[in-house]
Design an enzyme around this catalytic site. Sequence first.
Site, mmCIF file in Angstrom:
data_model
loop_
_atom_site.group_PDB
_atom_site.id
_atom_site.type_symbol
_atom_site.label_atom_id
_atom_site.label_comp_id
_atom_site.label_asym_id
_atom_site.label_seq_id
_atom_site.Cartn_x
_atom_site.Cartn_y
_atom_site.Cartn_z
ATOM 1 N N SER A 143 53.899 73.833 24.342
ATOM 2 C CA SER A 143 54.206 75.153 23.784
ATOM 3 C C SER A 143 55.404 75.029 22.862
ATOM 4 O O SER A 143 56.305 74.198 23.088
ATOM 5 C CB SER A 143 54.526 76.145 24.906
ATOM 6 O OG SER A 143 55.016 77.363 24.381
ATOM 7 N N TYR A 157 59.282 78.512 32.202
ATOM 8 C CA TYR A 157 58.080 78.082 31.481
ATOM 9 C C TYR A 157 58.440 77.092 30.384
ATOM 10 O O TYR A 157 57.797 76.041 30.233
ATOM 11 C CB TYR A 157 57.383 79.307 30.887
ATOM 12 C CG TYR A 157 56.208 78.992 29.992
ATOM 13 C CD1 TYR A 157 54.974 78.637 30.529
ATOM 14 C CD2 TYR A 157 56.335 79.057 28.599
ATOM 15 C CE1 TYR A 157 53.900 78.345 29.706
ATOM 16 C CE2 TYR A 157 55.271 78.775 27.769
ATOM 17 C CZ TYR A 157 54.047 78.411 28.329
ATOM 18 O OH TYR A 157 52.987 78.117 27.510
#
Length: 248
Positions: A143, A157
Amino acid sequence: MSKVMLITGGSRGIGAASALMAIEQGYAVCINFLHDASAADLLCRKLQALGGNAIAVQADVGTESDVERLFSKIDDCLGRLTALVNSAGTVGHASRLENMDCQRIDRVFATNVLGTIFCCKHAILRMSNKHGGTGGAIVNVSSAASRLGSAGEYVDYAASKGAVDSLTIGLAKELAPDDIRVNAVRPGFIRTDFHVLSGDPNRVEKLQSRLPIGRGGEPKEVAAAIMWLLGHQSSYVSGSFIEVAGGL
């Protein structure tokens, strides 16, 4: 040689888009899912209607016994794995770190980090020339958060995806003699239902004006990068990252 691909978290979003492209390119595909059996079965039927060989297998990739069962099912139904896409991932609601409980952090790291590690481990046992395989390719879905940090929202995350990045670099070096290439994509704001998990389903629409390209991305745009990294055109590419983040 037959081409066999596993896509974790493959019933939706980027994973589902990758499955459709994989079938078009002649792969037999295993769609892994955690909860949504109906979505996985529907996608499987769609892939089969296109003439592809596809199965759907439920497994929690954060649990190694589940991963072992998943890979055994692929062995039995599709044959020896040649491509792995680690697309399964999860995130919590926007929060500062001091307000996150251990259950949330454990869940994020179990899925995003341990799940990727476990699946890479069992893929190596099928792909590596040291274990009777003929090589292969792994693509980890990281990501843009791994380099941006996601302060005030999802630092857990972001940290989990930073671990995925480190794993990608290390495994690429470790597995080069095994004829296995390892790369990653770093998506940014992509229009998928993943944002429902964060409690902000309209996140892309709210923030896309801030992006240099001025819009959110589509799952198929990430899938195209994944498929390129798995294919022969990228045969000299390993330990690399493709940013699919609209210039972010």
